[in-house]
Design a protein around this motif. Structure first.
Motif, PDB file in Angstrom:
ATOM      1  N   UNK A 555       0.805  -1.417   0.446  1.00  0.00           N
ATOM      2  CA  UNK A 555      -0.346   0.171   0.267  1.00  0.00           C
ATOM      3  C   UNK A 555       0.941   1.085  -0.203  1.00  0.00           C
ATOM      4  N   UNK A 556       0.253   2.389  -0.443  1.00  0.00           N
ATOM      5  CA  UNK A 556       1.193   3.774  -1.003  1.00  0.00           C
ATOM      6  C   UNK A 556       0.870   4.632  -0.151  1.00  0.00           C
ATOM      7  N   UNK A 557       1.639   4.804   1.094  1.00  0.00           N
ATOM      8  CA  UNK A 557       0.675   5.893   1.811  1.00  0.00           C
ATOM      9  C   UNK A 557       1.949   6.808   1.772  1.00  0.00           C
ATOM     10  N   UNK A 558       1.693   8.401   2.064  1.00  0.00           N
ATOM     11  CA  UNK A 558       2.967   8.974   3.025  1.00  0.00           C
ATOM     12  C   UNK A 558       2.294   9.493   4.297  1.00  0.00           C
ATOM     13  N   UNK A 559       1.681   8.625   5.016  1.00  0.00           N
ATOM     14  CA  UNK A 559       1.582   9.000   6.163  1.00  0.00           C
ATOM     15  C   UNK A 559       3.065   8.400   6.786  1.00  0.00           C
ATOM     16  N   UNK A 560       3.079   8.786   8.321  1.00  0.00           N
ATOM     17  CA  UNK A 560       3.928   8.172   9.119  1.00  0.00           C
ATOM     18  C   UNK A 560       3.945   8.180  10.204  1.00  0.00           C
ATOM     19  N   UNK A 561       5.089   7.459  11.036  1.00  0.00           N
ATOM     20  CA  UNK A 561       4.645   7.606  12.156  1.00  0.00           C
ATOM     21  C   UNK A 561       3.428   6.848  13.053  1.00  0.00           C
ATOM     22  N   UNK A 562       2.986   7.579  14.096  1.00  0.00           N
ATOM     23  CA  UNK A 562       1.486   7.263  14.459  1.00  0.00           C
ATOM     24  C   UNK A 562       0.587   6.770  13.539  1.00  0.00           C
ATOM     25  N   UNK A 563       0.031   7.881  13.000  1.00  0.00           N
ATOM     26  CA  UNK A 563      -0.501   7.896  11.969  1.00  0.00           C
ATOM     27  C   UNK A 563      -0.066   6.639  10.868  1.00  0.00           C
TER      28      UNK A 563
END
Length: 821
Positions: A555-563
């Protein structure tokens, strides 16, 4: 007349509601103001001095006159504790009800309750919706008791408490009784609440039942943060050891849940090496009790006299740890700061090992001064100790700051300015503010205004009006508020939705932007929810990284860390497959995500159309029940959980209507037999069933329909909305990929769903066929029907226009009709 007063003499009808027979000195001095007047009350007193009894006295006075009391507690854990403690009121014939989240709220119980218990956040949400039947109970309270009112100074939660109390006072002006730990500026709080001098109490440390000795101990900060933790741990053990050896107990506060576990493990080894005799392995009964713990690490730890406590533990485990600490079975307990605010567990020695915590966005951050004082206040056990000892372990560079805090205390400040925009939007959405002058009138009811008058330089009081005007203009520019040239203002649909669902404004902006996307998918919806500011405080632990990576693989996502972690938990939660490494935070994350998904569904309904909203509702239902897309509709049936739903879906039964049509024989064929099948069938019959009948088509429309249908088959060889090339990447079927604003794939200009031919939105009404399209029998709200899947987005050069139902005409027999049975 109040010297040496017994409870039975002061409140004879409520004597059994108290856990003691006679009031202490602090309580006796406050009795006249609480029982003999109707004035607002502000009482500042040391931790463990008996402030809870003042709250209970105020509640008793309210109940005695037939009124309703509202108790605002600082933490959700404390609301549950009060519900349990106040069974004593239930025994006297009064009902106590905890006001929880939107999904769990029982409005009838809340309306009939004599004592309501809630948090500032839940009270804020309820007062925003006070004019609805569901939340009208909030305007019927006669007395509001605020526990730990110094929470006003909390950066994250102080503003919520402040605006909620101000709003309650504007709505019905109940009596307010505010209780606090010792604070230097108690007069500012009294002025804000209009408490007169005779009912404003500032009890000093001389009212503590146990003397408190506090101090600061330093350590040499190194370059390795991991090693520093152990330097501080050994320092904490040095401070706790003499008290533990004398059969006392020590409470050590650390910065995170994971740290409570790791510190307890290391402390067990160190205690064994130092030969400190605190284990309970020879206690056969305690050994058997410990077997009931669900946490394996905790089960091993408590037998050595060492425990840990944090909100991620199961309730049963937390309750046992608290009970064993009170009984002295656990001598050394590691905890997060939650324990200082919530459960009353005093210890002879309290050590704050960590004065900083890791914030995913801001990095290393100081814990608040409020938390420091609250934790140290737990030192000293009334009835057991003459003196309590509290220590702060910190780097040498911070030592003077904490010594000054322990010596001078902390004035309570307002935190409203940092979140003024959001709270101002909520007031405008309620309709109580219609212009700039209304804004200023509202502001004058806040603690912020009182502090700004008291400290004009620190709060820049001279420019306050200009700053408020700038905030209002920002809301207008961002579309939350509409204003005319005379600055008459009213809420926009965006502003109303943000307030209704208690959203941070940045989250509302993101949801609004999502509605403008060309295509919506399950992943995009979950990613938007996971990116919400409401999840900023979720931490990403290194031990969880592998589990998160496995879930999000591909899955391609720009979310990082806790998100990113939240995104992973929601993805796994749709199939009830959250890995063990992520389960400690999964429940809380899921509850918050369900609220955000419900909000997002309404955003999409308002700004994108019903098909997009239905997709969000299906996702919401899957996250809630942990069911696949094929099975989720079945969870609307009472008695059908995710397991049975999946079993039925595998047998080809995917909706309540399928259950009704198939009868018990179909259920038995899926492995469900006997009386269970009968109950499920009866419950399925209770579910709404939607049948759509377009009536007789005019001849012209029939000929056009046949022509269109034929051209569609000539080009694709099958129905246009079944094109197999338009499936989603992630393995979900194409009906989870919907165009926004009712795009029919024709390439023509199609009016947004929910608008009439003139382009005017019919607010609150959804076209019946579109409203059920794509639901596969359920839209996530319990409504079920047999409707075709929503069409995926298809290139306009591949299709001829998709036929629409005919418009109403003068020939009644030819007009379209929709019936719901």
């Amino acid at each position: 007349m109040w010297c040496g007063v017994k409870v039975a003499d002061a409140v004879p009808a409520f004597a059994d509601a108290f856990g003691f027979d006679e009031f202490n000195q602090m309580q006796r001095e406050a009795l006249p103001g609480i029982l003999e007047t109707d004035h607002n009350v502000v009482a500042s007193a040391p931790t463990a001095s008996g402030k809870t009894a003042l709250a209970e006295l105020a509640i008793c006075k309210t109940l005695d006159t037939g009124g309703t009391a509202l108790f605002i507690a600082p933490l959700r854990a404390l609301t549950n504790e009060k519900e349990s403690e106040w069974d004593r009121f239930e025994d006297l014939g009064y009902s106590v009800y905890v006001v929880s989240g939107e999904r769990d709220l029982n409005p009838r119980r809340a309306e009939r309750a004599d004592v309501l218990v809630t948090t500032p956040e839940k009270a804020d949400s309820a007062t925003r919706k006070h004019d609805s039947a569901r939340y009208s109970f909030i305007t019927d309270v006669d007395c509001v008791v605020i526990d730990e009112v110094h929470l006003l100074d909390s950066e994250k939660r102080g503003a919520v408490l402040e605006v909620t109390v101000s709003r309650l006072r504007r709505l019905q002006d109940p009596r307010v009784v505010a209780l606090s730990a010792t604070m230097p500026n108690v007069d500012d709080v009294a002025e804000w609440l209009d408490a007169p001098a005779e009912t404003t109490y500032a009890f000093g440390d001389e009212y503590r039942p146990v003397d408190l000795e506090t101090g600061v101990k330093t350590y040499s900060h190194g370059s390795n943060a991991f090693a520093d933790k152990y330097r501080r741990l050994y320092r904490a053990l040095d401070l706790a050891e003499p008290h533990v050896r004398e059969d006392g107990q020590a409470l050590v506060f650390v910065s995170s849940r994971q740290d409570t576990v790791q510190a307890a493990k290391k402390a067990r080894d160190e205690i064994a090496e130092r030969d400190i005799p605190i284990d309970s392995r020879g206690d056969y009964d305690f050994h058997n009790e410990a077997k009931e713990l669900s946490n394996d690490t905790l089960r091993q730890s408590v037998l050595d006299g060492v425990g840990f406590h944090h909100a991620g533990l199961g309730k049963g485990d937390r309750d046992r740890v608290e009970e064993w600490f009170k009984r002295g079975k656990i001598k050394l307990l590691f905890s997060t700061s939650t324990l200082a605010w919530g459960v009353n567990l005093p210890a002879r020695c309290v050590v704050i090992r960590d004065t900083k915590y890791h914030d995913p966005l801001e990095g290393e951050t100081d814990i608040s001064s409020l938390d420091v004082l609250q934790m140290l206040g737990r030192a000293g056990r009334p009835g057991y100790d003459d003196v309590g000892y509290g220590w702060v372990v910190c780097d040498r560079a911070d030592a003077d700051k904490y010594r000054r805090l322990l010596r001078e205390g902390k004035e309570i400040e307002s935190r409203l300015a940092a979140d003024l925009e959001s709270h101002l939007n909520a007031e405008i959405a309620m309709g109580t503010i219609r212009g700039l002058e209304d804004v200023m009138a509202w502001l004058e009811t806040t603690f912020y205004y009182v502090r700004a008058q008291s400290e004009p330089d620190a709060y820049d009081f001279a420019t306050l009006r200009d700053r408020v005007r700038d905030t209002l203009e920002s809301l207008v520019d961002d579309g939350f508020v509409a204003a005319d040239d005379d600055l008459a203002i009213e809420p926009s649909p965006l502003g109303r939705l943000a307030s209704k669902y208690y959203l941070r404004l940045e989250t509302a902006r993101q949801f609004r932007e999502l509605a403008d996307r060309e295509t919506l998918t399950v992943d995009r919806i979950l990613e938007a929810v996971a990116a919400a500011e409401e999840f900023d405080s979720v931490s990403a632990r290194s031990a969880e990284a592998d589990a998160v990576d496995r879930i999000l693989d591909g899955r391609d996502t720009d979310l990082a860390d806790g998100h990113r972690k939240v995104f992973a938990i929601l993805i796994a939660g749709m199939t009830d497959s959250v890995p063990a490494d992520l389960r400690s935070d999964a429940w809380v994350i899921r509850q918050n995500a369900l609220r955000l998904l419900a909000a997002l569904a309404e955003f999409l309904d308002r700004f994108a159309g019903p098909r997009a909203a239905n997709l969000a509702r299906r996702v919401e239902a899957r996250v809630e029940h942990g069911a696949s897309r094929e099975a989720v509709a079945l969870t609307a049936i009472d008695g059908v959980g995710s397991g049975r739903a999946e079993r039925l879906a595998e047998a080809g039964i995917t909706s309540p209507a399928d259950v009704v049509d198939g009868g018990t024989s179909a259920l038995e064929g899926a492995g469900i037999g006997g009386s269970v099948a009968e109950r499920i069938l009866d419950a399925a019959r209770d579910c709404p069933r939607v049948d759509v009948d377009w009536g007789a088509f005019p001849d012209a429309s029939r000929r056009r329909e046949r022509a269109v249908r034929g051209r569609g088959r000539d080009r694709l060889g099958e129905r246009p909305d079944r094109d197999p090339r338009h499936r989603q990447r992630s393995g979900d079927d194409g009906d989870d990929d919907v165009p926004r604003r009712g795009d029919d794939g024709s390439g023509r200009g199609v009016r947004p769903a929910g608008r009439g031919r003139a382009g005017v939105r019919r607010r609150g009404r959804l076209p019946r066929p579109a409203a059920v399209a794509g639901a596969r029998g359920a839209d996530g709200t319990g409504r079920v029907g047999r409707a075709r899947p929503a069409r995926p987005r298809i290139s306009p050069d591949r299709l001829t226009p998709i036929p629409r139902p005919p418009l109403p005409c003068r020939n009644d027999s030819a007009c379209s009709q929709a019936t719901v049975t």
